[in-house]
Write a protein that holds these residues in place. Sequence first.
Motif, PDB file in Angstrom:
ATOM      1  N   SER A 387      45.178 -21.134  -0.843  1.00 15.39           N
ATOM      2  CA  SER A 387      46.275 -21.854  -0.187  1.00 15.39           C
ATOM      3  C   SER A 387      47.021 -22.744  -1.176  1.00 15.39           C
ATOM      4  N   MET A 388      46.309 -23.396  -2.088  1.00 13.48           N
ATOM      5  CA  MET A 388      46.960 -24.272  -3.056  1.00 13.48           C
ATOM      6  C   MET A 388      47.869 -23.472  -3.991  1.00 13.48           C
ATOM      7  N   ASN A 389      47.420 -22.310  -4.462  1.00 15.65           N
ATOM      8  CA  ASN A 389      48.267 -21.494  -5.341  1.00 15.65           C
ATOM      9  C   ASN A 389      49.481 -20.964  -4.594  1.00 15.65           C
ATOM     10  N   THR A 390      49.257 -20.546  -3.333  1.00 18.90           N
ATOM     11  CA  THR A 390      50.398 -20.071  -2.528  1.00 18.90           C
ATOM     12  C   THR A 390      51.410 -21.191  -2.309  1.00 18.90           C
ATOM     13  N   LEU A 391      50.888 -22.393  -2.051  1.00 23.62           N
ATOM     14  CA  LEU A 391      51.757 -23.546  -1.814  1.00 23.62           C
ATOM     15  C   LEU A 391      52.597 -23.859  -3.047  1.00 23.62           C
ATOM     16  N   LYS A 392      51.996 -23.816  -4.231  1.00 22.88           N
ATOM     17  CA  LYS A 392      52.738 -24.112  -5.458  1.00 22.88           C
ATOM     18  C   LYS A 392      53.811 -23.067  -5.717  1.00 22.88           C
ATOM     19  N   ARG A 393      53.515 -21.804  -5.449  1.00 25.30           N
ATOM     20  CA  ARG A 393      54.532 -20.761  -5.658  1.00 25.30           C
ATOM     21  C   ARG A 393      55.721 -20.943  -4.717  1.00 25.30           C
ATOM     22  N   ILE A 394      55.461 -21.262  -3.449  1.00 23.01           N
ATOM     23  CA  ILE A 394      56.564 -21.451  -2.491  1.00 23.01           C
ATOM     24  C   ILE A 394      57.392 -22.676  -2.868  1.00 23.01           C
ATOM     25  N   CYS A 395      56.697 -23.754  -3.330  1.00 25.27           N
ATOM     26  CA  CYS A 395      57.431 -24.951  -3.755  1.00 25.27           C
ATOM     27  C   CYS A 395      58.314 -24.647  -4.959  1.00 25.27           C
ATOM     28  N   ASP A 396      57.813 -23.869  -5.889  1.00 26.41           N
ATOM     29  CA  ASP A 396      58.634 -23.500  -7.046  1.00 26.41           C
ATOM     30  C   ASP A 396      59.831 -22.666  -6.622  1.00 26.41           C
ATOM     31  N   ARG A 397      59.639 -21.820  -5.638  1.00 23.81           N
ATOM     32  CA  ARG A 397      60.740 -20.952  -5.197  1.00 23.81           C
ATOM     33  C   ARG A 397      61.849 -21.747  -4.500  1.00 23.81           C
ATOM     34  N   HIS A 398      61.443 -22.755  -3.703  1.00 23.07           N
ATOM     35  CA  HIS A 398      62.425 -23.524  -2.938  1.00 23.07           C
ATOM     36  C   HIS A 398      62.796 -24.853  -3.609  1.00 23.07           C
ATOM     37  N   GLN A 399      62.288 -25.085  -4.833  1.00 27.35           N
ATOM     38  CA  GLN A 399      62.633 -26.305  -5.572  1.00 27.35           C
ATOM     39  C   GLN A 399      62.268 -27.559  -4.775  1.00 27.35           C
ATOM     40  N   ILE A 400      61.045 -27.590  -4.257  1.00 27.62           N
ATOM     41  CA  ILE A 400      60.549 -28.733  -3.489  1.00 27.62           C
ATOM     42  C   ILE A 400      59.424 -29.385  -4.277  1.00 27.62           C
ATOM     43  N   SER A 401      59.429 -30.721  -4.353  1.00 25.47           N
ATOM     44  CA  SER A 401      58.385 -31.454  -5.071  1.00 25.47           C
ATOM     45  C   SER A 401      57.081 -31.440  -4.275  1.00 25.47           C
ATOM     46  N   TYR A 402      55.957 -31.417  -4.993  1.00 29.14           N
ATOM     47  CA  TYR A 402      54.648 -31.471  -4.337  1.00 29.14           C
ATOM     48  C   TYR A 402      53.782 -32.479  -5.079  1.00 29.14           C
ATOM     49  N   CYS A 403      52.895 -33.108  -4.328  1.00 30.59           N
ATOM     50  CA  CYS A 403      52.070 -34.194  -4.876  1.00 30.59           C
ATOM     51  C   CYS A 403      50.600 -33.938  -4.517  1.00 30.59           C
ATOM     52  N   PRO A 404      49.727 -33.591  -5.480  1.00 32.47           N
ATOM     53  CA  PRO A 404      48.297 -33.433  -5.187  1.00 32.47           C
ATOM     54  C   PRO A 404      47.605 -34.789  -5.030  1.00 32.47           C
ATOM     55  N   LEU A 405      46.773 -34.937  -4.038  1.00 32.14           N
ATOM     56  CA  LEU A 405      46.027 -36.171  -3.794  1.00 32.14           C
ATOM     57  C   LEU A 405      44.573 -35.999  -4.262  1.00 32.14           C
ATOM     58  N   ARG A 406      43.981 -37.126  -4.646  1.00 40.18           N
ATOM     59  CA  ARG A 406      42.603 -37.068  -5.149  1.00 40.18           C
ATOM     60  C   ARG A 406      41.632 -36.667  -4.059  1.00 40.18           C
ATOM     61  N   THR A 407      41.785 -37.258  -2.877  1.00 43.54           N
ATOM     62  CA  THR A 407      40.913 -36.945  -1.742  1.00 43.54           C
ATOM     63  C   THR A 407      41.745 -36.829  -0.486  1.00 43.54           C
ATOM     64  N   ALA A 408      41.079 -36.457   0.606  1.00 38.92           N
ATOM     65  CA  ALA A 408      41.758 -36.326   1.894  1.00 38.92           C
ATOM     66  C   ALA A 408      41.716 -37.622   2.696  1.00 38.92           C
ATOM     67  N   SER A 409      41.396 -38.736   2.055  1.00 40.30           N
ATOM     68  CA  SER A 409      41.302 -40.001   2.776  1.00 40.30           C
ATOM     69  C   SER A 409      42.691 -40.613   2.989  1.00 40.30           C
ATOM     70  N   VAL A 410      42.762 -41.521   3.955  1.00 37.72           N
ATOM     71  CA  VAL A 410      44.020 -42.223   4.222  1.00 37.72           C
ATOM     72  C   VAL A 410      44.386 -43.103   3.043  1.00 37.72           C
ATOM     73  N   CYS A 427      54.820 -37.260  -8.661  1.00 37.58           N
ATOM     74  CA  CYS A 427      54.806 -35.961  -8.030  1.00 37.58           C
ATOM     75  C   CYS A 427      55.358 -34.906  -8.993  1.00 37.58           C
ATOM     76  N   GLU A 428      54.883 -33.725  -8.860  1.00 42.74           N
ATOM     77  CA  GLU A 428      55.301 -32.623  -9.740  1.00 42.74           C
ATOM     78  C   GLU A 428      56.519 -31.959  -9.159  1.00 42.74           C
ATOM     79  N   ARG A 429      57.495 -31.762 -10.080  1.00 44.77           N
ATOM     80  CA  ARG A 429      58.717 -31.087  -9.672  1.00 44.77           C
ATOM     81  C   ARG A 429      58.774 -29.710 -10.314  1.00 44.77           C
TER      82      ARG A 429
END
Length: 430
Positions: A387-410, A427-429
């Motif tokens: 899912s993470m690799n798919t997400l990065k490819r779609i973000c690259d295709r649509h020129q959307i920034s994504y930000c990986p978080l260290r944990t799933a905590s609030v 965030c990575e562009r």
Amino acid sequence: MTENPPFRLVRAPNPLVADLYGGHVKPHGDACCQPAKASPKALHRRVKLGELDSHLHCSIIGTCLGTNELRKLVPKFTDIDRYEASDLQIHHAAVELAIADGAGCKALQKALDQRYAGAIKRFDQARDPDAVLALWKEALKSGDIPPAYWALMTHPQSTIEVRQSAFGELHMLSHLVGAANRADIRRLVALEEENIALKDKVERQQSRINTMALERDAALREVAREALSNAAYPSDSELYREVIALKEKVDDCERRLALHASRRDAAEQRLLHEQQVSLGLRDRLRDIEALLHVTAAECDALERAMSEQSRESENDRHALDWTIGRKILYVGGRPGSNAVLKQLVASAGGELIVHDGGIEDRKGLLAAVLPRADLVVFPVDCIDHDSMNTLKRICDRHQISYCPLRTASVASFVESTAHGPARDQQCERP
């Protein structure tokens, strides 16, 4: 009670011998190797053991069957004890079975045919008595006598003369073997006696050599002691004592040196081990300090967000003001923390769209939801690699920034996204 022999005697020297064997011994006319007058008729098949002249049974049984094999077979048809009976008694019983031509004779015939099937097949090539004799001569030269003897005795082309010739040669060969064995036994006894004598001589010489060596060493030591005690000058004796003292001191120093060397090696090994442990602890300390720093920052950010959310003044700036009017796609995470995040973002004026990464929601929905998002956020510890690799490819295709978080905590979400403009730099562009 006397035992009648199953073979013909060479001759009857006197009537006492005939009486000893029950009166079955013929007078002087019965020679050693003479066949009985009654001989089997010429046959066009192999002769059976019971059809042969009785004077041949002893040589066939003794030559072609071993004692161990007879001990297994003969007791089946007689009352003889296979364990207590002597070899001669076993042999006599087997010859009697062959003469009787009953079930025991058939068993002997079967055992001989099975054991020497190869020789019987080889002799079947002979078409006349001369060919049979030729094969017998070859067997004599090679020493393979038992198979050839049985094949010759039962061959359909073997005449009385052929069998008598083979019987006579085997008879004389047994005499030669017996004489050779007796000579070998005499030579063996002589050699054993000579070997014992030589061993005694070698032991005596070795003992003498050891005694002479001990005497020589003792004499050398005595000479050395006399040379030291009979020194010409007193200074020599003093020098000797000084040398002895120095030698003892050197020996003591060498022992101490070896002890300290072993201790040094052990200390070096412990030092290397402690250094490795220290390096590992140092690396672990750095990791723990970094984790502590990140955790403290997350806790501070979470506390600020909670405190700012609880204030009623509209002039105070909310920690998540940057989410006002923005759509944030949150992929992965845990259901409990995801609900709190949606509530925080909604209270700040933004919209948080949650996708579990494909556990219950279809992965194909990412391609439909992602283009409407302003920012994609996902925790690296609660999302699968696909899912993470798919997400990065779609973000690259649509020129959307994504930000990986260290944990799933609030706290990790608030700390990673609560810096406004600084957050966009982290965030990575594409």
